[in-house]
Every structure is written in C-alpha cells, then in structure tokens.
Scaffold this active site. Sequence first.
Site, PDB file in Angstrom:
ATOM      1  N   SER A 118      46.949  18.056  64.833  1.00  0.00           N
ATOM      2  CA  SER A 118      46.981  19.499  64.582  1.00  0.00           C
ATOM      3  C   SER A 118      45.582  20.099  64.555  1.00  0.00           C
ATOM      4  O   SER A 118      45.424  21.288  64.343  1.00  0.00           O
ATOM      5  CB  SER A 118      47.701  19.787  63.261  1.00  0.00           C
ATOM      6  N   ASN A 163      49.531  16.504  51.542  1.00  0.00           N
ATOM      7  CA  ASN A 163      50.661  17.416  51.398  1.00  0.00           C
ATOM      8  C   ASN A 163      50.327  18.617  50.513  1.00  0.00           C
ATOM      9  O   ASN A 163      50.669  19.756  50.848  1.00  0.00           O
ATOM     10  CB  ASN A 163      51.883  16.678  50.838  1.00  0.00           C
ATOM     11  N   THR A 171      66.716  64.452  66.812  1.00  0.00           N
ATOM     12  CA  THR A 171      67.669  63.400  66.456  1.00  0.00           C
ATOM     13  C   THR A 171      68.375  63.061  67.772  1.00  0.00           C
ATOM     14  O   THR A 171      68.523  63.956  68.623  1.00  0.00           O
ATOM     15  CB  THR A 171      68.716  63.866  65.412  1.00  0.00           C
ATOM     16  N   HIS A 172      68.736  61.825  67.946  1.00  0.00           N
ATOM     17  CA  HIS A 172      69.318  61.372  69.227  1.00  0.00           C
ATOM     18  C   HIS A 172      68.393  61.680  70.401  1.00  0.00           C
ATOM     19  O   HIS A 172      68.847  61.825  71.533  1.00  0.00           O
ATOM     20  CB  HIS A 172      70.682  62.015  69.500  1.00  0.00           C
ATOM     21  N   SER A 232      44.768  53.452  87.062  1.00  0.00           N
ATOM     22  CA  SER A 232      45.531  52.680  88.032  1.00  0.00           C
ATOM     23  C   SER A 232      44.618  52.325  89.195  1.00  0.00           C
ATOM     24  O   SER A 232      43.748  53.102  89.564  1.00  0.00           O
ATOM     25  CB  SER A 232      46.709  53.516  88.537  1.00  0.00           C
ATOM     26  N   LYS A 235      46.164  58.638  87.605  1.00  0.00           N
ATOM     27  CA  LYS A 235      46.841  58.036  86.461  1.00  0.00           C
ATOM     28  C   LYS A 235      45.931  57.761  85.270  1.00  0.00           C
ATOM     29  O   LYS A 235      44.779  57.373  85.413  1.00  0.00           O
ATOM     30  CB  LYS A 235      47.460  56.697  86.881  1.00  0.00           C
ATOM     31  N   GLU A 261      51.572  50.641  74.871  1.00  0.00           N
ATOM     32  CA  GLU A 261      52.630  49.771  75.398  1.00  0.00           C
ATOM     33  C   GLU A 261      52.502  48.345  74.864  1.00  0.00           C
ATOM     34  O   GLU A 261      53.497  47.698  74.519  1.00  0.00           O
ATOM     35  CB  GLU A 261      52.588  49.753  76.927  1.00  0.00           C
TER      36      GLU A 261
HETATM   37  N1  ARG Z   1      48.541  18.244  59.542  1.00  0.00           N
HETATM   38  C1  ARG Z   1      49.522  18.194  58.505  1.00  0.00           C
HETATM   39  C2  ARG Z   1      50.307  19.513  58.478  1.00  0.00           C
HETATM   40  O1  ARG Z   1      49.855  20.451  59.030  1.00  0.00           O
HETATM   41  C3  ARG Z   1      48.897  17.959  57.174  1.00  0.00           C
HETATM   42  C4  ARG Z   1      49.785  17.276  56.190  1.00  0.00           C
HETATM   43  C5  ARG Z   1      50.057  15.900  56.643  1.00  0.00           C
HETATM   44  N2  ARG Z   1      50.795  15.182  55.671  1.00  0.00           N
HETATM   45  C6  ARG Z   1      51.417  14.047  55.968  1.00  0.00           C
HETATM   46  N3  ARG Z   1      52.084  13.471  55.028  1.00  0.00           N
HETATM   47  N4  ARG Z   1      51.367  13.524  57.166  1.00  0.00           N
HETATM   48  O2  ARG Z   1      51.351  19.601  57.919  1.00  0.00           O
END
Ligand code: ARG
Length: 463
Positions: A28, A115, A160-161, A282, A288, A295
């Site tokens: 990650s 965690n 409205t509408h 454009s 334009k 948008e």
């Molecule tokens: N990269 C992990 C996440 O974004 C971090 C936590 C990882 N924890 C684990 N028990 N593998 O959730």
Amino acid sequence: MTDKTQNAMWGGRFATGPDAIMEAINASIGFDRRMAAQDIAGSRAHAAMLAAQGIITDKDAEAIGKGLLTILSEIENGNFAFSTALEDIHMNVEARLKELIGEPAGRLHTGRSRNDQVAVDFRLWVRDRCDEAVAKLSALCLALVGQAEVGADWVMPGFTHMQVAQPVTWGHHMLAYVEMFGRDAGRFRDARTRLNESPLGAAALAGTSFPIDRHMTARALGFDRPSANSLDAVSDRDFALEFLAAASISAMHLSRLAEELVIWSTAQFRFVALSDRFSTGSSIMPQKKNPDAAELIRAKVGRIMGANAGLMMVMKGLPLTYSKDMQEDKEQVFDAADNLMLALAAMEGMIRDLSANRANLEAAAASGFSTATDLADWLVRTLGLPFREAHHVTGALVALAERRGCDLPDLTLADMQSAHAGITEDVYTVLGVHNSVASRQSYGGTAPNQVRAQIALWKEKLK
Ligand code: ARG
C-alpha cells in the site's frame, strides 16, 4: 533455511520471501505514503508515552523521536527511498528508523500494532480533511454572500419544474446555496466530533499487557479521548464513511449550482457571464466560451459518491476485527477528498469572478406570467374571493393574455373585468415584478429587505 528477500519484520517465521505478485497486491506504500506525517506524529506520541510510563528508556525515546523527525524532513524534501518490499508507510518508516538509530528503533512497536497504527494515521488524515472542507466551504459561502450583496434586490425568474414560477431576487437565490453549503460545513464538523477518539493503544485488537497510557497519547494527538473498545477501535471505518457521506452531499450541492451556471451562461439565458479565468475556448469554433469548470464540478459528484458506495461495499459483512480488505479504504477517500477540495476551490473562484446580468435577469423575470400568483392574491385580499376561485379567474386571464400574445400587465381593465367584474385599476400595482418580490415579506421570503437581513446574519456567522 533463509532467503535474503525475507521480510525484516516477520521473517522469523518464513522460509522465503513473497512472490512478486503477492508483493504487488499486498503493498500500500504507493498511496499510504500520503499519511507519512500522521504516521510519524502517531509514533512520536507513542514513543514519548512509552518513556513516560517507564516501558522504554528516556534515552531510547529521545533517539526515536529525533530519528522520526529526520525521516519526516527526508520525506518532505523528497529524499526518502520508499520501498514496495516494505509494504506500507508504517514499515517503511520503521525500517528507515532502524538504519538511522539502530537497536532502539526496534522498541518503538512495543504495545502497538499496525492495526491501531493505521487506524490512528487515517483518522488524523481524515480529520485534517474535515477541517479543510469546512474552511473551503466557508470561503465559498463568502463568495456567494458577496454576489447576494451586489444583487440583493435584482429580480429574476424563480423556477419550479424548470418553468417560470414567481419572481425572486438574485440575492435570495445566491443565499439558497449558502444555506446548503452551510449545512455541509455542519456535517463535516459533526463528523469530526464523532471521529475524534484515539484508537492508538488498541494494539492488534485486544489491547496490551504493557502499562500504556492511552489518555496521554490521545491528548498529544489532539483527540478528545481514547476509544473505549479495542476491537471496535481497529475495525471501525465509520469516520471515513461519514466523511464520504458528507462529501457526497456537498458534491451533489456543487453539481446543482454548476448545472445552473451551465444553463445561465448559455446564449438562450444570458443570466451570467463566467470570467475568462474560469472558461475555456473551442479549437474549432472561435465564438465559443465554454463553462468547462462548471461541467467538471457537476461531474465530480460521480466519483465522490462512487467512493462512498465503494467503501460501504468494502466494509459490508466484514467480521471483527481487522481484515486486509480494509486497506482498500484509503485510495477512495484520498481521491474523493482531492476532488472535493478542488471542486470547492474552483466553484469559489467561479462565483467570485461571476458577473450576473441585471437587465437580462429582470427581463426574464417578467416573462412567463410570473406575477399570476400576485394577481390571484390581489383578488383574495381586495375582493374577498376564496383562493380557489381567484386561481380560476387568474387562469382565465393568463389564457386570454396567451391568446393575445401579451403579458398580464398589458391586458386592459375591460379585459380584466371580463374575467371578474369587481377588478379595478388597483390590480396593476401588483403585476410588476418589483412589487411582487417586495411583497414576499414572510420570514425566509424573497423580499430584498429579508435578503439583506439574511446577508447580515451570514456575514456574522462566517466571520
Ligand atoms: N497497510 C495496512 C492497511 O492499510 C496497514 C495495516 C496492516 N495490518 C495488518 N495486520 N496486516 O490496512
């Protein structure tokens, strides 16, 4: 048997390193590096607490704290070598800490897990975005209030509408959006209040046997309190979902204003002119001037609401507590936050630069028999007709004007009396659009003095 590609954090239990595909799906670091500052803040608070509680020595805590600051500046200056093999921001930082300070680095993870670490990092990140959203919404509201002030008594058609309904004031229309964006800011504030509990110290899921002080780390990180249940602390992503829900509603509001700007800037409406700074041309049609920013803002709601639905699907049905599924929480939130902030900034710029065309607004306000309700109200007030009958009489006059190809004020008194004999000259006083809006004096109504009172209240609130 060992392998040099083994993971330094858990290699003890493993005979070989991961397959390249395993590494690719698992890592990650490509995105969670955005939480580096939060990760380091969390680790610094944790290390200081471990020392205060006598779990590690002051000397080690000092080395850890200093090393973490060095890493922070390396990352900020772009000379940090992020490694995919080290999976995520937590392990990248810890591995670098070991290079910098050696053995004490290994003591930082005492009484903590990735965690609770990722939960605290992500909360801190989302908390900052809540604050940023509130600030950007306030700036947008100020821009809208500025527009409202310029045209507090300019008349325009209210719809409205998408059909002309009754004349309203430009200021009133601008303030309708201020109400919407004001509620959005309230939602981000509410989300922040609920979010502001520290998961740090929940450890892997069960808490820890070390005598940690979770109140101390919570305070150091600006949280109101530590979270009360360690299982919930590591498995909860409500704060991210609340952020996305608030962002979705706000993006929906932005899309409505954007849509109005698109319509209003057409040759058919010409209610407003967007500035050159917020328009594009454009490549083929020289005449334009396109409302591209409006948008794009109108479209942003798609990905932002998509992120909200996406994270809901990730979290749905997950058993307690942490599952790796939850790593899929971040990219959607990052993308939604980036795009919301950009959309808010672009809308603020567009509104600030916008020039509304008073004459065109007023001309349109008078079209489409917009004061028919005023005529019906006059019949009720002056002749004592029941509203239903007044509605019927007025409807007949609208039909007559339509046949003649004229507006209501162009009908003669004889025409008026053909629909109801009691009508007098006085009726013409209510058929003008300025009289119409000035008469809408009910609280929250469109009368210019009501609008000015609301402008004053908002200026006070937005200070
Ligand atoms: N990269 C992990 C996440 O974004 C971090 C936590 C990882 N924890 C684990 N028990 N593998 O959730």
